[in-house]
Design a protein around this motif. Structure first.
Motif, mmCIF file in Angstrom:
data_model
loop_
_atom_site.group_PDB
_atom_site.id
_atom_site.type_symbol
_atom_site.label_atom_id
_atom_site.label_comp_id
_atom_site.label_asym_id
_atom_site.label_seq_id
_atom_site.Cartn_x
_atom_site.Cartn_y
_atom_site.Cartn_z
ATOM 1 N N GLY A 115 51.412 50.968 41.083
ATOM 2 C CA GLY A 115 51.500 52.220 40.417
ATOM 3 C C GLY A 115 51.984 52.844 39.071
ATOM 4 N N VAL A 116 51.563 51.631 38.083
ATOM 5 C CA VAL A 116 51.859 51.921 36.895
ATOM 6 C C VAL A 116 50.403 51.118 36.243
ATOM 7 C CG1 VAL A 116 54.069 52.012 36.719
ATOM 8 C CG2 VAL A 116 53.159 49.730 36.294
ATOM 9 N N ARG A 117 49.917 51.292 35.489
ATOM 10 C CA ARG A 117 48.238 50.893 34.751
ATOM 11 C C ARG A 117 49.180 50.761 33.524
ATOM 12 N NH1 ARG A 117 45.729 55.045 38.005
ATOM 13 N NH2 ARG A 117 44.453 56.427 35.987
ATOM 14 N N ASP A 118 50.259 50.051 32.535
ATOM 15 C CA ASP A 118 50.011 49.785 31.550
ATOM 16 C C ASP A 118 49.484 48.281 31.446
ATOM 17 O OD1 ASP A 118 52.812 48.188 31.457
ATOM 18 O OD2 ASP A 118 52.912 49.316 33.086
ATOM 19 N N SER A 119 49.033 48.017 30.190
ATOM 20 C CA SER A 119 49.065 46.478 29.925
ATOM 21 C C SER A 119 49.692 45.747 30.059
ATOM 22 C CB SER A 119 48.228 46.434 28.276
ATOM 23 O OG SER A 119 47.303 45.748 28.083
ATOM 24 N N ALA A 120 51.125 45.244 30.011
ATOM 25 C CA ALA A 120 51.494 44.659 30.892
ATOM 26 C C ALA A 120 51.441 44.423 31.618
ATOM 27 C CB ALA A 120 53.231 44.816 30.002
ATOM 28 N N THR A 121 51.603 45.063 32.457
ATOM 29 C CA THR A 121 51.174 44.921 34.187
ATOM 30 C C THR A 121 50.207 44.942 34.255
ATOM 31 O OG1 THR A 121 52.854 47.172 34.326
ATOM 32 C CG2 THR A 121 51.636 46.892 35.907
ATOM 33 N N VAL A 122 49.004 44.825 34.017
ATOM 34 C CA VAL A 122 47.490 44.624 34.233
ATOM 35 C C VAL A 122 47.772 43.348 34.201
ATOM 36 C CG1 VAL A 122 44.958 45.011 33.573
ATOM 37 C CG2 VAL A 122 47.141 47.053 34.413
ATOM 38 N N ILE A 123 47.684 42.515 32.858
ATOM 39 C CA ILE A 123 47.898 41.641 32.089
ATOM 40 C C ILE A 123 48.533 40.754 33.446
ATOM 41 C CG2 ILE A 123 48.729 39.830 31.032
ATOM 42 C CD1 ILE A 123 46.026 41.743 30.030
ATOM 43 N N GLU A 124 49.524 41.373 33.573
ATOM 44 C CA GLU A 124 50.727 40.597 34.374
ATOM 45 C C GLU A 124 50.467 39.690 36.409
ATOM 46 O OE1 GLU A 124 55.569 40.379 37.002
ATOM 47 O OE2 GLU A 124 54.463 41.551 34.996
ATOM 48 N N VAL A 125 49.590 41.057 36.275
ATOM 49 C CA VAL A 125 48.683 41.096 37.928
ATOM 50 C C VAL A 125 47.907 39.951 37.763
ATOM 51 C CG1 VAL A 125 47.032 42.533 39.158
ATOM 52 C CG2 VAL A 125 49.420 43.323 38.414
ATOM 53 N N MET A 126 47.260 39.856 36.701
ATOM 54 C CA MET A 126 45.702 39.021 36.678
ATOM 55 C C MET A 126 46.119 37.479 36.294
ATOM 56 S SD MET A 126 43.485 41.397 33.985
ATOM 57 C CE MET A 126 42.710 40.172 33.481
ATOM 58 N N GLN A 127 47.166 37.204 35.612
ATOM 59 C CA GLN A 127 47.910 36.034 36.165
ATOM 60 C C GLN A 127 48.366 35.853 37.472
ATOM 61 O OE1 GLN A 127 49.629 37.114 31.647
ATOM 62 N NE2 GLN A 127 51.117 35.414 32.950
ATOM 63 N N LYS A 128 49.141 36.569 38.154
ATOM 64 C CA LYS A 128 49.200 36.191 39.301
ATOM 65 C C LYS A 128 47.743 35.963 40.525
ATOM 66 C CE LYS A 128 53.972 38.007 39.623
ATOM 67 N NZ LYS A 128 54.505 40.001 39.916
ATOM 68 N N MET A 129 46.509 37.534 40.119
ATOM 69 C CA MET A 129 45.578 36.360 40.830
ATOM 70 C C MET A 129 44.484 35.252 41.023
ATOM 71 S SD MET A 129 43.523 40.361 39.985
ATOM 72 C CE MET A 129 42.399 40.331 40.578
ATOM 73 N N ILE A 130 44.556 35.057 39.356
ATOM 74 C CA ILE A 130 44.062 33.402 39.213
ATOM 75 C C ILE A 130 44.551 32.334 39.046
ATOM 76 C CG2 ILE A 130 42.821 34.765 38.329
ATOM 77 C CD1 ILE A 130 44.501 33.065 35.380
ATOM 78 N N HIS A 131 45.957 32.267 39.297
ATOM 79 C CA HIS A 131 47.024 31.294 39.707
ATOM 80 C C HIS A 131 46.214 30.082 39.992
ATOM 81 C CE1 HIS A 131 49.030 32.532 42.795
ATOM 82 N NE2 HIS A 131 49.962 31.206 43.110
ATOM 83 N N THR A 132 46.036 29.950 41.522
ATOM 84 C CA THR A 132 45.452 29.349 42.486
ATOM 85 C C THR A 132 44.357 28.783 41.608
ATOM 86 O OG1 THR A 132 44.688 30.385 43.241
ATOM 87 C CG2 THR A 132 46.996 29.887 43.691
ATOM 88 N N LEU A 133 43.902 28.886 40.767
ATOM 89 C CA LEU A 133 42.485 28.275 40.368
ATOM 90 C C LEU A 133 42.350 27.269 39.635
ATOM 91 C CD1 LEU A 133 40.758 32.051 39.788
ATOM 92 C CD2 LEU A 133 40.610 30.498 41.603
ATOM 93 N N PRO A 134 41.547 26.457 39.599
ATOM 94 C CA PRO A 134 41.404 24.717 38.559
ATOM 95 C C PRO A 134 41.133 25.515 36.824
ATOM 96 C CG PRO A 134 40.133 24.909 40.758
ATOM 97 C CD PRO A 134 40.524 26.103 40.736
ATOM 98 N N GLN A 135 41.597 24.859 35.970
ATOM 99 C CA GLN A 135 41.440 25.378 35.231
ATOM 100 C C GLN A 135 40.049 25.368 34.116
ATOM 101 O OE1 GLN A 135 43.977 26.669 32.811
ATOM 102 N NE2 GLN A 135 42.453 27.555 31.879
ATOM 103 N N ALA A 136 38.745 24.791 34.752
ATOM 104 C CA ALA A 136 38.014 24.094 35.026
ATOM 105 C C ALA A 136 36.609 25.710 35.279
ATOM 106 C CB ALA A 136 37.145 23.286 35.850
ATOM 107 N N MET A 137 37.790 26.533 35.703
ATOM 108 C CA MET A 137 36.792 27.546 36.667
ATOM 109 C C MET A 137 37.188 29.356 35.643
ATOM 110 S SD MET A 137 34.861 26.675 38.949
ATOM 111 C CE MET A 137 34.431 27.989 39.192
ATOM 112 N N LEU A 138 38.076 28.732 35.088
ATOM 113 C CA LEU A 138 39.104 30.417 33.903
ATOM 114 C C LEU A 138 38.174 29.463 32.888
ATOM 115 C CD1 LEU A 138 42.377 29.774 35.602
ATOM 116 C CD2 LEU A 138 40.491 31.715 35.853
ATOM 117 N N LYS A 139 37.180 30.025 32.680
ATOM 118 C CA LYS A 139 36.566 30.471 30.907
ATOM 119 C C LYS A 139 37.060 31.478 30.490
ATOM 120 C CE LYS A 139 33.288 26.961 31.466
ATOM 121 N NZ LYS A 139 33.845 25.896 33.065
#
Length: 201
Positions: A79-103
């Motif tokens: 329900g908010v779209r500020d930068s800190a919130t967007v960045i936090e959501v993105m971090q949660k989205m990619i946390h299970t991916l192998p590091q090699a798939m995050l360039k």
């Protein structure tokens, strides 16, 4: 007096809603021209495109699409779209991916990505920004957003879309065979890429 256009403007050049260039310090060193050349031909996995799909009530979802496989991740904003919130959501989205798939991740210049340096420090994945008004520079993401809109039409309040519904949407996108992938699904292609990275290491 010059006749006004339907939008009410008298000039034909659209007024940008972006902050002035000199007030966007987060772009320094992170413009598309700074992005590694290997991103361009999709041969190297681990490069993503990102954007927001927004709705009423300050609602929205983050969309991330891997360029080689077209694999899609969706994350609902609270329900908010500020930068800190967007960045936090993105971090949660990619946390299970192998590091090699995050360039890298390529986004537009919206202020919701202004705190991208924090994301890079935490994840090791660097963000780059398209030129203004150039959505074709992340065309895979634009196409994916259109597919999301087929399921959640414009006007959808994402505050009223459950996490289960959004996970189902993500699943549908990732099991959809793609001609550009020789009719693999994004899920199948991503699995092959991850296996290839594991074997190479």
């Amino acid at each position: 007096m010059e006749k006004a256009l339907r939008s009410g403007r008298t000039g034909r050049k659209p007024q940008s809603k972006l902050p002035a260039r000199n007030t966007r310090p987060w772009l320094e060193g992170a413009r598309l021209s700074d992005r590694p050349a290997e991103v361009d031909d999709r041969a190297v996995p681990g490069h993503w495109e990102g954007d927001l799909v927004v709705g009423p009530g300050n609602s929205g979802i983050v969309t991330l699409v891997e360029r080689s496989s077209r694999f899609t991740l969706l994350g609902r904003l609270p329900g908010v779209r500020d930068s800190a919130t967007v960045i936090e959501v993105m971090q949660k989205m990619i946390h299970t991916l192998p590091q090699a798939m995050l360039k890298t991740i390529t986004c537009d210049q919206g202020t919701e990505m202004a705190q991208h340096a924090t994301f890079t420090v935490v994840t090791g994945c660097q963000l780059f920004f398209c030129d203004p008004h150039s959505p074709w520079q992340r065309g895979t993401n634009e196409n994916t957003n259109g597919l999301v809109r087929d399921i959640h039409p414009k006007g959808t309040n994402f505050n009223q879309v459950s996490d289960e519904e959004l996970a189902h949407t993500q699943h549908l996108l990732n099991i959809r065979p793609r001609q550009t992938l020789q009719w693999d699904t994004p899920s199948e292609r991503l699995a092959k890429l991850i296996d290839g990275v594991a074997l190479a290491s």
